[in-house]
Design a protein around this motif. Structure first.
Motif, PDB file in Angstrom:
ATOM      1  N   THR A  24       0.087  -5.218 -26.837  1.00  0.00           N
ATOM      2  CA  THR A  24      -0.720  -4.947 -25.279  1.00  0.00           C
ATOM      3  C   THR A  24      -0.020  -5.565 -24.400  1.00  0.00           C
ATOM      4  N   VAL A  25       0.645  -6.906 -24.614  1.00  0.00           N
ATOM      5  CA  VAL A  25       1.371  -7.741 -23.428  1.00  0.00           C
ATOM      6  C   VAL A  25       2.736  -7.076 -23.365  1.00  0.00           C
ATOM      7  N   GLY A  26       3.252  -6.626 -24.575  1.00  0.00           N
ATOM      8  CA  GLY A  26       4.703  -6.008 -24.369  1.00  0.00           C
ATOM      9  C   GLY A  26       4.466  -4.567 -23.365  1.00  0.00           C
ATOM     10  N   LEU A  27       3.449  -3.898 -23.608  1.00  0.00           N
ATOM     11  CA  LEU A  27       3.323  -2.661 -22.913  1.00  0.00           C
ATOM     12  C   LEU A  27       2.804  -3.007 -21.363  1.00  0.00           C
ATOM     13  N   ILE A  28       2.220  -4.100 -21.091  1.00  0.00           N
ATOM     14  CA  ILE A  28       1.976  -4.564 -19.811  1.00  0.00           C
ATOM     15  C   ILE A  28       3.371  -5.063 -19.052  1.00  0.00           C
ATOM     16  N   LEU A  29       4.133  -5.550 -19.871  1.00  0.00           N
ATOM     17  CA  LEU A  29       5.488  -5.961 -19.109  1.00  0.00           C
ATOM     18  C   LEU A  29       6.316  -4.729 -18.923  1.00  0.00           C
ATOM     19  N   VAL A  30       6.273  -3.923 -20.009  1.00  0.00           N
ATOM     20  CA  VAL A  30       7.288  -2.753 -19.906  1.00  0.00           C
ATOM     21  C   VAL A  30       6.905  -1.852 -18.825  1.00  0.00           C
ATOM     22  N   LEU A  31       5.683  -1.738 -18.591  1.00  0.00           N
ATOM     23  CA  LEU A  31       4.948  -0.718 -17.607  1.00  0.00           C
ATOM     24  C   LEU A  31       5.055  -1.281 -16.223  1.00  0.00           C
ATOM     25  N   THR A  32       4.712  -2.599 -15.859  1.00  0.00           N
ATOM     26  CA  THR A  32       4.488  -3.211 -14.674  1.00  0.00           C
ATOM     27  C   THR A  32       6.037  -3.939 -14.230  1.00  0.00           C
ATOM     28  N   LEU A  33       6.730  -4.557 -15.149  1.00  0.00           N
ATOM     29  CA  LEU A  33       7.796  -4.999 -14.354  1.00  0.00           C
ATOM     30  C   LEU A  33       8.720  -4.238 -13.344  1.00  0.00           C
ATOM     31  N   PRO A  34       8.921  -2.886 -13.775  1.00  0.00           N
ATOM     32  CA  PRO A  34       9.958  -2.329 -12.682  1.00  0.00           C
ATOM     33  C   PRO A  34       9.306  -2.248 -11.516  1.00  0.00           C
ATOM     34  N   PHE A  35       7.874  -2.178 -11.224  1.00  0.00           N
ATOM     35  CA  PHE A  35       7.032  -2.219 -10.020  1.00  0.00           C
ATOM     36  C   PHE A  35       7.222  -3.346  -9.447  1.00  0.00           C
ATOM     37  N   LEU A  36       7.064  -4.473 -10.118  1.00  0.00           N
ATOM     38  CA  LEU A  36       7.172  -5.784  -9.628  1.00  0.00           C
ATOM     39  C   LEU A  36       8.422  -6.079  -9.183  1.00  0.00           C
ATOM     40  N   LEU A  37       9.550  -5.781  -9.895  1.00  0.00           N
ATOM     41  CA  LEU A  37      10.735  -5.757  -9.406  1.00  0.00           C
ATOM     42  C   LEU A  37      11.279  -5.109  -8.233  1.00  0.00           C
ATOM     43  N   PHE A  38      10.653  -3.886  -8.027  1.00  0.00           N
ATOM     44  CA  PHE A  38      10.917  -3.156  -6.870  1.00  0.00           C
ATOM     45  C   PHE A  38      10.244  -3.711  -5.599  1.00  0.00           C
ATOM     46  N   ALA A  39       8.823  -4.240  -5.861  1.00  0.00           N
ATOM     47  CA  ALA A  39       8.603  -4.914  -4.765  1.00  0.00           C
ATOM     48  C   ALA A  39       9.018  -6.145  -4.166  1.00  0.00           C
ATOM     49  N   PHE A  40       9.879  -7.129  -5.244  1.00  0.00           N
ATOM     50  CA  PHE A  40      10.226  -8.216  -4.892  1.00  0.00           C
ATOM     51  C   PHE A  40      11.580  -7.707  -4.039  1.00  0.00           C
ATOM     52  N   VAL A  41      12.405  -6.793  -4.601  1.00  0.00           N
ATOM     53  CA  VAL A  41      13.601  -6.540  -4.223  1.00  0.00           C
ATOM     54  C   VAL A  41      13.592  -5.846  -2.620  1.00  0.00           C
ATOM     55  N   THR A  42      12.734  -4.842  -2.467  1.00  0.00           N
ATOM     56  CA  THR A  42      12.388  -4.290  -1.202  1.00  0.00           C
ATOM     57  C   THR A  42      11.802  -5.529  -0.146  1.00  0.00           C
ATOM     58  N   THR A  43      11.298  -6.211  -0.510  1.00  0.00           N
ATOM     59  CA  THR A  43      10.656  -7.299   0.575  1.00  0.00           C
ATOM     60  C   THR A  43      11.877  -8.036   0.667  1.00  0.00           C
ATOM     61  N   LEU A  44      12.645  -8.384  -0.233  1.00  0.00           N
ATOM     62  CA  LEU A  44      13.871  -9.317   0.139  1.00  0.00           C
ATOM     63  C   LEU A  44      14.777  -8.511   0.783  1.00  0.00           C
ATOM     64  N   LEU A  45      15.225  -7.148   0.539  1.00  0.00           N
ATOM     65  CA  LEU A  45      15.968  -6.544   1.463  1.00  0.00           C
ATOM     66  C   LEU A  45      15.330  -6.309   3.098  1.00  0.00           C
ATOM     67  N   ASN A  46      13.911  -6.352   3.137  1.00  0.00           N
ATOM     68  CA  ASN A  46      13.777  -6.219   4.486  1.00  0.00           C
ATOM     69  C   ASN A  46      13.983  -7.397   5.265  1.00  0.00           C
ATOM     70  N   HIS A  47      14.115  -8.451   4.874  1.00  0.00           N
ATOM     71  CA  HIS A  47      14.431  -9.681   5.738  1.00  0.00           C
ATOM     72  C   HIS A  47      15.956  -9.821   6.217  1.00  0.00           C
ATOM     73  N   ILE A  48      16.848  -8.689   5.675  1.00  0.00           N
ATOM     74  CA  ILE A  48      18.065  -8.984   5.643  1.00  0.00           C
ATOM     75  C   ILE A  48      18.467  -7.803   7.367  1.00  0.00           C
ATOM     76  N   GLU A  49      19.318  -8.324   8.042  1.00  0.00           N
ATOM     77  CA  GLU A  49      19.533  -7.591   9.125  1.00  0.00           C
ATOM     78  C   GLU A  49      21.017  -7.241   9.217  1.00  0.00           C
ATOM     79  N   ILE A  50      20.901  -5.588   9.279  1.00  0.00           N
ATOM     80  CA  ILE A  50      22.291  -5.251   9.273  1.00  0.00           C
ATOM     81  C   ILE A  50      22.592  -4.566  10.783  1.00  0.00           C
ATOM     82  N   SER A  51      23.875  -5.093  11.262  1.00  0.00           N
ATOM     83  CA  SER A  51      24.124  -4.585  12.601  1.00  0.00           C
ATOM     84  C   SER A  51      25.603  -4.144  12.552  1.00  0.00           C
ATOM     85  N   ALA A  52      26.065  -3.379  13.313  1.00  0.00           N
ATOM     86  CA  ALA A  52      27.306  -2.960  13.421  1.00  0.00           C
ATOM     87  C   ALA A  52      28.282  -4.061  14.427  1.00  0.00           C
ATOM     88  N   ILE A  53      29.489  -4.358  14.156  1.00  0.00           N
ATOM     89  CA  ILE A  53      30.225  -4.990  14.536  1.00  0.00           C
ATOM     90  C   ILE A  53      31.334  -4.661  15.232  1.00  0.00           C
TER      91      ILE A  53
END
Length: 78
Positions: A24-53
């Protein structure tokens, strides 16, 4: 959802079914880890400002910052 699944795995452990609890714990990790990773990475990328130079601006600003940095000396406060 995660807490309910973890509670179920603890229930399996208490019912002396450690194989089901670990599965059950393994199933929880396999099913929820991609969603948690996606949420973390998108939050991190939202704080990066990209502008043309503009290349002309880059050359003039680098010379200004180089002159400014050469004029200042480091001071140690004791």
């Amino acid at each position: 959802m995660i807490f309910v699944s973890l509670a179920a795995s603890m229930g399996f452990m208490g019912a002396s079914c450690p194989v089901f609890a670990l599965a059950t714990v393994g199933l929880i990790l396999v099913l929820t880890l991609p969603f948690l990773l996606f949420a973390f990475v998108t939050t991190l990328l939202n704080h990066i400002e990209i502008s043309a130079i503009d290349p002309a601006t880059v050359k003039s600003s680098t010379s200004v910052t180089a002159d400014a940095s050469s004029q200042r000396t480091a001071q140690v406060v004791s």
